[in-house]
Design a protein around this motif. Sequence first.
Motif, mmCIF file in Angstrom:
data_model
loop_
_atom_site.group_PDB
_atom_site.id
_atom_site.type_symbol
_atom_site.label_atom_id
_atom_site.label_comp_id
_atom_site.label_asym_id
_atom_site.label_seq_id
_atom_site.Cartn_x
_atom_site.Cartn_y
_atom_site.Cartn_z
ATOM 1 N N GLY A 54 0.652 -0.979 0.380
ATOM 2 C CA GLY A 54 -0.081 0.083 -0.231
ATOM 3 C C GLY A 54 -0.038 1.336 -0.023
ATOM 4 O O GLY A 54 -0.065 1.623 -0.544
ATOM 5 N N GLY A 55 1.932 1.207 0.470
ATOM 6 C CA GLY A 55 2.887 2.529 0.154
ATOM 7 C C GLY A 55 3.454 2.699 0.859
ATOM 8 O O GLY A 55 4.608 3.681 1.363
ATOM 9 N N ARG A 56 3.224 2.278 1.988
ATOM 10 C CA ARG A 56 3.596 2.868 3.946
ATOM 11 C C ARG A 56 5.368 2.671 4.353
ATOM 12 O O ARG A 56 5.280 1.231 3.718
ATOM 13 N N THR A 57 5.746 3.160 4.655
ATOM 14 C CA THR A 57 7.153 2.799 4.786
ATOM 15 C C THR A 57 7.584 2.877 5.718
ATOM 16 O O THR A 57 7.119 3.274 7.281
ATOM 17 N N SER A 62 18.623 3.234 12.505
ATOM 18 C CA SER A 62 19.972 4.067 11.981
ATOM 19 C C SER A 62 20.399 4.197 10.291
ATOM 20 O O SER A 62 21.191 5.144 10.639
ATOM 21 N N VAL A 63 19.664 4.158 9.912
ATOM 22 C CA VAL A 63 19.160 5.255 8.920
ATOM 23 C C VAL A 63 18.011 6.025 8.148
ATOM 24 O O VAL A 63 18.158 6.351 7.291
ATOM 25 N N LYS A 64 17.512 5.713 9.153
ATOM 26 C CA LYS A 64 15.691 7.384 9.111
ATOM 27 C C LYS A 64 17.009 8.617 8.853
ATOM 28 O O LYS A 64 17.987 9.317 9.424
ATOM 29 N N GLY A 65 16.847 8.941 7.813
ATOM 30 C CA GLY A 65 17.227 10.621 7.478
ATOM 31 C C GLY A 65 17.525 10.541 6.417
ATOM 32 O O GLY A 65 18.460 11.635 5.731
ATOM 33 N N ARG A 66 18.059 9.180 6.061
ATOM 34 C CA ARG A 66 19.399 9.269 4.922
ATOM 35 C C ARG A 66 18.930 8.322 3.752
ATOM 36 O O ARG A 66 19.222 8.761 3.645
ATOM 37 N N PHE A 67 18.461 7.422 4.060
ATOM 38 C CA PHE A 67 18.070 6.013 3.474
ATOM 39 C C PHE A 67 16.072 6.500 2.741
ATOM 40 O O PHE A 67 15.783 6.779 3.705
ATOM 41 N N THR A 68 15.601 5.853 1.602
ATOM 42 C CA THR A 68 14.960 6.286 1.401
ATOM 43 C C THR A 68 14.336 5.242 0.158
ATOM 44 O O THR A 68 14.879 4.491 -0.685
ATOM 45 N N ILE A 69 13.205 4.533 0.286
ATOM 46 C CA ILE A 69 13.013 3.029 -0.445
ATOM 47 C C ILE A 69 11.662 3.279 -0.967
ATOM 48 O O ILE A 69 10.979 4.640 -0.537
ATOM 49 N N SER A 70 11.739 3.022 -2.255
ATOM 50 C CA SER A 70 10.921 3.301 -3.299
ATOM 51 C C SER A 70 10.718 2.225 -4.244
ATOM 52 O O SER A 70 11.068 1.851 -4.413
ATOM 53 N N ARG A 71 8.620 2.094 -4.614
ATOM 54 C CA ARG A 71 8.960 1.351 -5.312
ATOM 55 C C ARG A 71 8.159 1.626 -6.579
ATOM 56 O O ARG A 71 7.561 2.838 -6.269
ATOM 57 N N ASP A 72 8.645 0.940 -7.733
ATOM 58 C CA ASP A 72 7.965 1.213 -9.599
ATOM 59 C C ASP A 72 7.568 0.019 -9.920
ATOM 60 O O ASP A 72 7.598 -1.157 -10.076
ATOM 61 N N ASN A 73 5.640 -0.051 -9.142
ATOM 62 C CA ASN A 73 5.063 -0.923 -9.779
ATOM 63 C C ASN A 73 5.094 -1.621 -11.514
ATOM 64 O O ASN A 73 5.255 -2.544 -11.815
ATOM 65 N N ALA A 74 5.328 -0.330 -12.081
ATOM 66 C CA ALA A 74 4.991 -0.332 -13.770
ATOM 67 C C ALA A 74 6.570 -1.227 -14.088
ATOM 68 O O ALA A 74 6.038 -1.857 -14.606
ATOM 69 N N LYS A 75 6.697 -1.016 -13.306
ATOM 70 C CA LYS A 75 8.634 -1.623 -13.806
ATOM 71 C C LYS A 75 8.743 -2.638 -13.116
ATOM 72 O O LYS A 75 9.945 -3.485 -13.317
ATOM 73 N N ASN A 76 8.137 -3.233 -11.765
ATOM 74 C CA ASN A 76 8.545 -4.380 -11.226
ATOM 75 C C ASN A 76 9.910 -4.368 -10.486
ATOM 76 O O ASN A 76 10.866 -5.056 -10.680
ATOM 77 N N THR A 77 9.743 -3.300 -9.874
ATOM 78 C CA THR A 77 10.968 -2.699 -9.393
ATOM 79 C C THR A 77 10.779 -1.887 -8.128
ATOM 80 O O THR A 77 10.065 -1.438 -7.553
ATOM 81 N N VAL A 78 11.729 -2.094 -7.104
ATOM 82 C CA VAL A 78 12.299 -2.164 -5.117
ATOM 83 C C VAL A 78 13.228 -0.888 -5.355
ATOM 84 O O VAL A 78 14.427 -1.452 -6.122
ATOM 85 N N ALA A 79 13.700 0.478 -5.259
ATOM 86 C CA ALA A 79 15.145 0.967 -5.454
ATOM 87 C C ALA A 79 15.043 0.963 -3.291
ATOM 88 O O ALA A 79 14.100 1.963 -3.151
ATOM 89 N N LEU A 80 16.760 1.301 -2.665
ATOM 90 C CA LEU A 80 17.096 1.818 -1.571
ATOM 91 C C LEU A 80 18.006 3.182 -2.255
ATOM 92 O O LEU A 80 19.347 2.736 -3.417
#
Length: 117
Positions: A54-57, A62-80
């Motif tokens: 549903g898009g909640r993160t 230790s990584v808050k404020g420095r790392f960002t997770i995202s997803r692209d369902n159209a491309k079937n990928t997840v990034a960090l």
Amino acid sequence: QVQLVESGGGLVEPGGSLRLSCAASGILLSIYDMGWYRQAPGNQRELVAIITNGGRTNYADSVKGRFTISRDNAKNTVALQMNSLIPADTADYYCNANQKLLEVNYWGQGTQVTVSS
């Protein structure tokens, strides 16, 4: 056949950035909760970040404020996206796909991240 393939790891100096990507085949990531985990030598595997279907993160403290997770369902990928990297971020990073209702859980082979000057 389900495959999760991570990419984007490497050697970076402290303060630098890297962007990890996880490409899935054989499954539709849109119905999965996706996570990034890491494991440093001698340590247990730990959760870094998670993004629900549903898009909640959620992030490790230790990584808050420095790392960002995202997803692209159209491309079937997840990034960090990893910024302001520190030596303690050095680890093998793994992509995870979890679907509780289907009771399935998949892991990638991992990508190595080394933060060193």
